[in-house]
Design a protein around this motif. Structure first.
Motif, short mmCIF file in Angstrom:
data_model
loop_
_atom_site.label_atom_id
_atom_site.label_comp_id
_atom_site.label_asym_id
_atom_site.label_seq_id
_atom_site.Cartn_x
_atom_site.Cartn_y
_atom_site.Cartn_z
N UNK A 30 77.42 75.35 2.33
CA UNK A 30 76.69 75.32 3.63
C UNK A 30 75.91 76.36 3.83
N UNK A 31 76.48 77.57 3.73
CA UNK A 31 75.80 78.83 4.14
C UNK A 31 74.82 79.35 3.20
N UNK A 32 74.96 78.83 1.91
CA UNK A 32 73.93 79.30 1.04
C UNK A 32 72.68 78.33 0.94
N UNK A 83 79.20 75.74 13.87
CA UNK A 83 79.29 74.32 13.88
C UNK A 83 79.96 73.39 12.53
N UNK A 84 79.50 73.87 11.52
CA UNK A 84 80.08 73.30 10.28
C UNK A 84 81.48 73.76 10.13
N UNK A 85 81.95 74.88 10.48
CA UNK A 85 83.19 75.70 10.38
C UNK A 85 84.12 74.78 11.52
N UNK A 86 83.54 74.63 12.52
CA UNK A 86 84.45 74.10 13.97
C UNK A 86 84.67 72.53 13.42
N UNK A 87 83.78 72.01 13.08
CA UNK A 87 83.65 70.47 12.80
C UNK A 87 85.01 70.11 11.62
N UNK A 88 84.91 71.14 10.73
CA UNK A 88 85.71 70.97 9.33
C UNK A 88 87.07 71.48 9.86
N UNK A 89 87.31 72.34 10.63
CA UNK A 89 88.83 72.61 11.21
C UNK A 89 89.28 71.52 11.88
N UNK A 90 88.35 70.93 13.14
CA UNK A 90 88.85 69.87 13.52
C UNK A 90 89.04 68.42 12.92
N UNK A 91 88.32 68.22 11.75
CA UNK A 91 88.52 67.42 10.99
C UNK A 91 89.74 67.61 10.24
N UNK A 92 90.12 68.67 9.72
CA UNK A 92 91.34 68.98 8.78
C UNK A 92 92.69 68.87 9.95
N UNK A 93 92.48 69.31 11.24
CA UNK A 93 93.70 69.13 12.11
C UNK A 93 93.98 67.75 12.43
N UNK A 94 92.94 66.83 12.58
CA UNK A 94 93.21 65.22 12.89
C UNK A 94 93.80 64.73 11.42
N UNK A 95 93.00 64.68 10.43
CA UNK A 95 93.39 64.08 9.26
C UNK A 95 94.78 64.81 8.76
N UNK A 96 94.90 66.03 9.08
CA UNK A 96 96.14 66.56 8.44
C UNK A 96 97.51 65.88 9.42
N UNK A 97 97.25 65.80 10.57
CA UNK A 97 98.38 65.09 11.29
C UNK A 97 98.48 63.78 10.86
#
Length: 380
Positions: A30-32, A83-97
């Protein structure tokens, strides 16, 4: 830590590790892409330089505007990446649980056959070899393990059942000639022309024959007491203790042993005949392995919801290291090991331990300070 918990942690850790790698890759891509899609700073600067004359800006104003444009582009780029990083971390936390929860459920489902195998093994070890796992499902590793365990139980069951049948059949076969011998000896001793030597020999032979009959009865009981009760019923140990003590009252009086009974209610679930044999053997041992003027105390009670039988007698001193050997077949203590004894055949405590084991009870024997033993049988 339970295996299910460890598997859940492994599943969760692997998922979070894979998610972290995925987020890193997505962030770099995404950064690129964001940097590639934003207007190049050089193009903006060239446009402002060309429009300087029309806008009437000084050189200082132009440089300030160029800095502002470049900073806003960088801020927009950084905001998008955050925004991309925060959304990815939140999604990982929810899906991880959710993955941890589902991992725990999957681990429990996978380990359920192992729990069945363990439960069956525990029941078999405590009761009988007749149970089988009979695990249903695909022919995987757990199914093959369960089938192997069932096969082992079947072979052990056949071996022990054959041993029990052999002991029972041999004992029954030996009863008939012993009964015939007893009859012949009694008839010979009752002959009118039998002198005192014949009658003395007959008395000795009858005593030996009686001992052999007790031995056979003990072997039969020992073979039958190794099976869990098929139809357990409530049995009050207090009634059994009082009844058995009354049966041995004459023998106790002849041996000059004072018997005291403290019979409080102590109800257990089991086989009444086997439980009576357990109490009989303990009381008989307490009288026969005693000395004139000795005592025998028999008590029943319910303590913390568990029925308890205690039999304490005086008698010869018993060393603590000799107690375990007393529960082995044909061991009598007092230096008598597999030898002739008028007091018994050496199977009494073996039968007690076997009956207690099939009733999930524990037997504890400790030496009394003045000699003799203190026996305690505690039922579940």
């Amino acid at each position: 830590m339970r295996l299910r918990t460890r598997l859940t942690l492994w599943y969760g850790g692997a998922f979070f590790a894979a998610g972290a790698v995925l987020i890193t890759v997505v962030y770099l891509i995404v950064r690129d892409r964001v940097a590639a899609n934003l207007p190049a700073p050089d193009d903006s600067i060239e446009y402002l330089v060309q429009a300087r004359a029309q806008l009437g800006m000084t050189e200082e104003q132009l440089l300030s505007l160029i800095d502002t444009v470049v900073q806003r582009q960088q801020d927009a780029n950084d905001a998008t990446l955050r925004a991309v990083l925060f959304g990815s971390v939140v999604a990982l936390a929810v899906v991880g649980l959710l993955a941890v929860v589902f991992g725990s459920l999957i681990a429990g489902r996978v380990l359920r056959p192992i729990d069945d195998i363990t439960a069956t093994a525990r029941r078999v070890a405590d009761r009988s070899l007749h149970e089988r796992i009979n695990l249903d499902g695909p022919n995987d590793e757990l199914k093959r393990l369960a089938d192997t365990f069932d096969g082992m139980l079947a072979r052990l069951d056949r071996a022990f059942e054959g041993q029990r049948r052999f002991v029972a059949n041999a004992s029954h076969e030996l009863k008939t000639p012993l009964a015939i011998n007893r009859t012949l000896i009694e008839v010979a001793a009752a002959e009118p022309d039998a002198d005192h030597r014949v009658r003395g020999l007959a008395a000795n032979l009858l005593a030996v024959n009686e001992r052999h009959e007790r031995l056979i009865d003990g072997l039969l009981t020992l073979a039958e007491s190794d099976r869990a009760p098929a139809d357990p019923v409530p049995v009050d140990l207090a009634d059994i203790a009082a009844h058995v003590a009354a049966q041995f009252a004459a023998e106790a009086a002849e041996a000059e042993v004072a018997v005291t009974i403290t019979a409080a209610e102590a109800v257990v679930s089991g086989d009444a005949a086997l439980l009576e044999r357990l109490v009989t053997n303990l009381i008989a041992n307490g009288i026969r392995h005693n000395h004139p003027g000795g005592t025998l105390a028999v008590g029943t009670a319910t303590i913390d919801g568990r029925a308890r039988l205690t039999v304490a007698n005086t008698g010869p001193a018993v060393a603590a290291y000799e107690i375990d050997a007393l529960f082995q077949p044909f061991r009598r203590g007092e230096g008598r090991d597999r030898i002739e004894s008028v007091r018994g055949v050496g199977l009494g405590l073996s039968i007690v331990e076997s009956v207690a084991r099939v009733h999930d009870a524990t037997v504890e024997a400790v030496p009394n300070q003045g000699g003799g033993l203190w026996m305690t049988v505690t039922f579940p």
